[in-house]
Every structure is written in C-alpha cells, then in structure tokens.
Scaffold this motif. Structure first.
Motif, mmCIF file in Angstrom:
data_model
loop_
_atom_site.group_PDB
_atom_site.id
_atom_site.type_symbol
_atom_site.label_atom_id
_atom_site.label_comp_id
_atom_site.label_asym_id
_atom_site.label_seq_id
_atom_site.Cartn_x
_atom_site.Cartn_y
_atom_site.Cartn_z
ATOM 1 N N VAL A 27 0.812 -1.225 0.000
ATOM 2 C CA VAL A 27 0.000 0.000 0.000
ATOM 3 C C VAL A 27 0.844 1.273 0.000
ATOM 4 C CG1 VAL A 27 -2.003 -1.129 1.051
ATOM 5 C CG2 VAL A 27 -0.289 -0.037 2.519
ATOM 6 N N LEU A 28 2.150 1.122 -0.123
ATOM 7 C CA LEU A 28 3.039 2.283 -0.170
ATOM 8 C C LEU A 28 4.106 2.016 -1.232
ATOM 9 C CD1 LEU A 28 3.795 5.031 1.161
ATOM 10 C CD2 LEU A 28 5.335 3.739 2.639
ATOM 11 N N SER A 29 3.952 2.679 -2.353
ATOM 12 C CA SER A 29 4.905 2.450 -3.439
ATOM 13 C C SER A 29 6.136 3.327 -3.274
ATOM 14 C CB SER A 29 4.230 2.715 -4.793
ATOM 15 O OG SER A 29 3.745 4.040 -4.828
ATOM 16 N N GLU A 30 7.202 2.918 -3.938
ATOM 17 C CA GLU A 30 8.447 3.695 -3.941
ATOM 18 C C GLU A 30 8.171 5.071 -4.540
ATOM 19 O OE1 GLU A 30 11.493 2.867 -2.779
ATOM 20 O OE2 GLU A 30 10.838 0.883 -2.141
ATOM 21 N N GLY A 31 8.831 6.071 -4.016
ATOM 22 C CA GLY A 31 8.736 7.401 -4.585
ATOM 23 C C GLY A 31 7.564 8.234 -4.118
ATOM 24 N N THR A 32 6.694 7.672 -3.306
ATOM 25 C CA THR A 32 5.572 8.466 -2.816
ATOM 26 C C THR A 32 6.034 9.343 -1.655
ATOM 27 O OG1 THR A 32 3.368 8.413 -1.829
ATOM 28 C CG2 THR A 32 4.794 6.598 -1.280
ATOM 29 N N GLY A 33 5.512 10.549 -1.584
ATOM 30 C CA GLY A 33 5.862 11.456 -0.503
ATOM 31 C C GLY A 33 5.322 11.016 0.844
ATOM 32 N N TYR A 34 4.355 10.106 0.826
ATOM 33 C CA TYR A 34 3.763 9.676 2.093
ATOM 34 C C TYR A 34 4.751 8.885 2.943
ATOM 35 C CZ TYR A 34 0.312 8.246 5.504
ATOM 36 O OH TYR A 34 -0.366 8.048 6.676
ATOM 37 N N ALA A 35 5.765 8.304 2.333
ATOM 38 C CA ALA A 35 6.772 7.563 3.106
ATOM 39 C C ALA A 35 7.440 8.489 4.119
ATOM 40 C CB ALA A 35 7.810 6.938 2.178
#
Length: 164
Positions: A27-35
């Motif tokens: 549910v969290l892909s690479e490159g997302t700012g949510y990380a």
C-alpha cells in the motif's frame, strides 16, 4: 510482548518500521511522498506513539494517538482522537501485536478522557479492517475521504464508554 511509549532516540526505528510494514502490504509504493510523512509522524506535539517491543527489545509494531487539533483527519472535538500510523512488522504479523497495541491505545485514550476514536484505512488492508471490527470499531462511510486523487480511505470509529 511489552507495550510502551516510544522512547527518545527510537524515532528512526519507528519510522522505518512504518514504511517497511506499509510497503510489505503493497500500500506504499516507492517514490511516494507519504513515506516521509510516515517516517516522521507524531514525534512532536500532541501525539503519543506507542510501540510493541518483543522479548529481545526489538520494536515489532507501533500506533499513534493524535489528540484533536486543527490537523486532525477525523476527530471533531476534544472528546475525540485519531488513530494514526498503525503498523506491525511483516515478521510479527499474525502474532497478536496489532491487537495488543490497539487495546493499549484504547486504554490510553480512555485515561486521557477521549470518548471516541476515529481512524482511516485503505480498502486493501483487510487484516486491519478485521482487527478494527473485532475490537468493536464500526464503519462510518459518511467520513470516508480521499487525501489524494485515487486514494480512497475508509473511516471507522470506536466509542469509549465512560467508567461509572
């Protein structure tokens, strides 16, 4: 398993666990700012970050109680709080870590005078939804929302009965 408040200096461990757990669930892909949001959420201000530490002291899970404020996702007033950044490591999945963290969070909220907990979850997070429902949370579809286009969040709430 010991449930306790996060200690100073554990922020990076907790942040990394959150990101790894969300990525393991897909549910969290690479490159997302949510990380980066996950890595730093709740480490200041009016949040309490709980961790579950295993018998070796390693952190196996975490959850954050965010008291009501101007940045609350769902809480509407001082009697409500949001459950945020809930994550259990892939290695600890299915061992009751999430259930114990949620129980401790409810107790903490009750002790702090919170009467209702609210949270959001992504539709693919079926195990989390099952945990919430078995713990007594109910779906509140009227509070579902999209923080970004194509990111649909499902809302749940839990009423904490005052001790008489």
């Amino acid at each position: 398993m010991t449930i306790r408040e996060m200690q100073p200096g554990e922020e990076a461990l907790v942040g990394d666990l959150r990101v790894a757990a969300y990525r393991a669930l897909g549910v969290l892909s690479e490159g997302t700012g949510y990380a980066e949001t996950l890595r730093g959420f709740g480490f200041g201000g009016d949040c309490v970050v709980l961790v579950a530490a295993d018998e070796t002291g390693a952190i196996a899970g975490t959850v954050t109680l965010e008291t009501y404020g101007p940045d609350s996702e769902l809480a509407r007033d001082e009697t409500e709080a949001d459950v945020r950044a809930f994550a259990v490591s892939a290695a600890a999945q299915g061992r009751g870590v999430g259930r114990e963290l949620l129980r401790a969070l409810i107790e903490l909220a009750d002790k702090n005078g919170v009467r209702r907990l609210r949270l959001c979850t992504l539709p693919p997070m079926k195990a989390a939804q099952h945990l919430y429902e078995t713990a007594g949370f109910t779906r509140t579809p009227d509070l579902d929302w999209e923080p970004a286009p194509g990111v649909a969040l499902r809302a749940y709430e839990f009423a904490i009965a005052p001790v008489s």
